[in-house]
Scaffold this active site. Structure first.
Site, short mmCIF file in Angstrom:
data_model
loop_
_atom_site.label_atom_id
_atom_site.label_comp_id
_atom_site.label_asym_id
_atom_site.label_seq_id
_atom_site.Cartn_x
_atom_site.Cartn_y
_atom_site.Cartn_z
N SER A 1 -6.36 4.39 8.86
CA SER A 1 -7.09 4.10 7.62
C SER A 1 -6.40 2.97 6.86
O SER A 1 -7.02 1.96 6.49
CB SER A 1 -7.14 5.37 6.76
N HIS B 1 0.84 -1.19 0.00
CA HIS B 1 0.00 0.00 0.00
C HIS B 1 0.88 1.24 0.00
O HIS B 1 1.94 1.26 0.61
CB HIS B 1 -0.91 0.01 1.23
N LYS C 1 -7.77 -1.30 6.89
CA LYS C 1 -8.26 -2.05 5.73
C LYS C 1 -7.28 -3.13 5.30
O LYS C 1 -7.67 -4.18 4.82
CB LYS C 1 -8.68 -1.14 4.58
N ASP D 1 -13.65 2.60 7.70
CA ASP D 1 -12.62 3.33 6.95
C ASP D 1 -13.19 3.89 5.65
O ASP D 1 -12.93 5.03 5.28
CB ASP D 1 -11.41 2.45 6.63
N ARG E 1 -13.26 12.48 5.11
CA ARG E 1 -12.01 13.26 5.25
C ARG E 1 -11.67 13.98 3.96
O ARG E 1 -11.19 15.10 3.96
CB ARG E 1 -10.85 12.31 5.62
N1 URA Z 1 -4.35 5.99 1.85
C1 URA Z 1 -5.31 5.46 2.63
O1 URA Z 1 -5.74 4.33 2.43
N2 URA Z 1 -5.79 6.18 3.65
C2 URA Z 1 -5.35 7.41 3.91
O2 URA Z 1 -5.81 7.99 4.85
C3 URA Z 1 -4.35 7.98 3.09
C4 URA Z 1 -3.86 7.24 2.07
#
Ligand code: URA
Length: 436
Positions: A186, A85, A190, A164, A171
């Site tokens: 966040s 990620h 996930k 999330d 947000r």
């Molecule tokens: N990527 C995400 O999944 N969440 C965030 O808050 C910022 C970047």
């Protein structure tokens, strides 16, 4: 669960106080169950944005978000389950070539990605520029695809980390994205819901990143590695520069085009370097190879043999997309009008600002200004001159393909100020450090 007064909790966080574990769990549970309105959650998010979280708050908040929905059980899949990620950048399409490359090397990748956030692009939006490609998969389908193909590229289903998904969208429209605890919770909620054994993080720093300065990006990386450790999941992070966009393509369909180039053995040097580096992390974390050298060699072989591209095509077909896109790029959408930004002087590119270019992309329609907006997959910015490049006056710095003149007029000033040409400048460092 014991009832709390949300106003009292918002006020306490606003005034710099600490929220307790059961209060944090209650907030997430109430919000997920639609018993807490968006305006109160927004207000609390702004208070968290301003005052942060202590370590005692971040753990239970992340855990509550993770438990807000289903947690996948992939224990029956024998292959190591590793995901990647990024904290978000401009031109950051790395997940697209990376996931099929590592899947072709024996890693199982249950990748759950996000949409564009603020000025940054999102893997789901990019993938949806492939005709027919479906990112909305329910939990059973998500598991079935990863079981069969060793790879799935989906969005967050309704049932996985729903807290999330909703907080992320909120947000994006309330100015509360660049917050260390909100980003860390966040991402980790996930990702940990995917039932993975390990996670490779790309933490961005620079003008186009949410954490602009290196110390805060490093702290974000360390925080996420720590959340992983307390959850029993191996997490490693790479700190990478995001002062200028990654690669040439900024947009959606054009980023898929560039990703296909990488899978075909080409692509811009920076995209290739980072894809292979993160790929080596995934292969070593998953125990497929012991050394980075061996991992890099295996990744190269997967590309040269065509196995990585084949794996991508297989998964495109499994998710109802048209796999012919690999050989026929004209299947990808484009925009009809063209603008070229030229160099105002002769010299070296000293600035190619990722944030301005990202915001210009959003104004063109490549991202969303409101959460209900549709994305225009065809608009694109090609970044032709990066920091350190020698240019003559009149050389093309960027090519923009757009659809709407008003949107182009709104984007142009940002593009004009994104570039500066002056005395010599060094190429910026891409890979800044590793945190494990
Ligand atoms: N990527 C995400 O999944 N969440 C965030 O808050 C910022 C970047």
């Amino acid at each position: 669960m014991k009832h709390h007064s949300i106003i009292e909790l918002i006020e306490r966080k606003r005034d710099g106080g600490v929220l307790l574990s059961d209060e944090l769990q209650w907030i997430i549970a109430e919000y997920t169950a639609d018993r807490l309105p968006d305006y109160q959650m927004s207000s609390l998010l702004m208070a968290i944005f301003i005052n942060g979280f202590t370590g005692e708050e971040l753990g239970p908040w992340t855990e509550a978000m993770l438990r807000s929905g289903d947690v996948l059980d992939l224990a029956h899949i024998a292959a190591p389950k590793i995901d990647k990620h990024s904290t978000g950048g401009v031109g950051d399409k790395i997940s697209v070539p990376l996931a099929p490359m590592v899947a072709a090397c024996g890693i199982s990748v249950p990748m759950m990605s996000g949409r564009g956030l603020g000025h940054t692009g999102g893997t789901l939006d990019k993938l949806e520029s492939i005709p027919g490609f479906r990112t909305r998969l329910d939990g059973d389908e998500f598991v079935a695809i990863v079981e069969k193909h060793g790879l799935v590229l989906g969005g967050q289903s309704e049932t996985m980390a729903p807290a999330d998904r909703r907080i992320y969208a909120l947000r994006d429209s309330t100015g509360t994205v660049p917050s260390l605890p909100l980003i860390a919770s966040s991402i980790m909620s996930k990702k940990l819901a995917e039932g993975i054994n390990g996670l490779v993080l790309d933490v961005k720093t620079g003008s186009g990143a949410f954490m602009k300065d290196e110390p805060s990006a490093r702290l974000l990386a360390e925080t996420m590695v720590g959340i992983g450790a307390s959850h029993g999941t191996k997490v490693v992070a790479t700190l990478t520069g995001m002062d200028q966009p990654l690669g040439v393509a900024v947009g959606n369909a054009n980023e898929i085009d560039e990703s296909l180039d990488v899978l075909a053995g080409g692509g811009p040097a920076d995209v290739v370097e980072l894809t292979y580096s993160l790929g080596a992390d995934m292969l070593t974390l998953g125990g497929i190879e012991d050394t980075r050298e061996a991992a890099l060699a295996r990744l190269r072989k997967a590309v040269e043999s065509g196995a990585a591209m084949e794996r991508f095509q297989e998964v495109i077909a499994a998710q109802d997309g048209n796999p012919d896109v690999a050989g026929n790029r004209s299947l990808l959408p484009t925009a009809p009008l063209r603008y070229e930004l030229t160099a105002p002087d002769t010299g070296f590119v000293t600035k190619c600002d990722a944030r301005d270019i990202g915001v210009a992309g959003v104004r063109l329609g490549a991202g969303r200004e409101r959460k209900e907006d549709d994305v225009d997959h065809g608009v694109s910015i090609s970044v032709l001159a990066k920091v350190g490049a020698a240019v003559d006056k009149g050389d093309v710095l960027a090519v923009v393909d757009y659809r709407d003149q008003d949107r182009m007029d709104a984007a142009r000033p940002l593009l004009e100020r994104a570039w500066e040409v002056g005395g010599a400048a060094d190429e910026p460092e891409l890979i800044i450090g590793h945190i494990a």
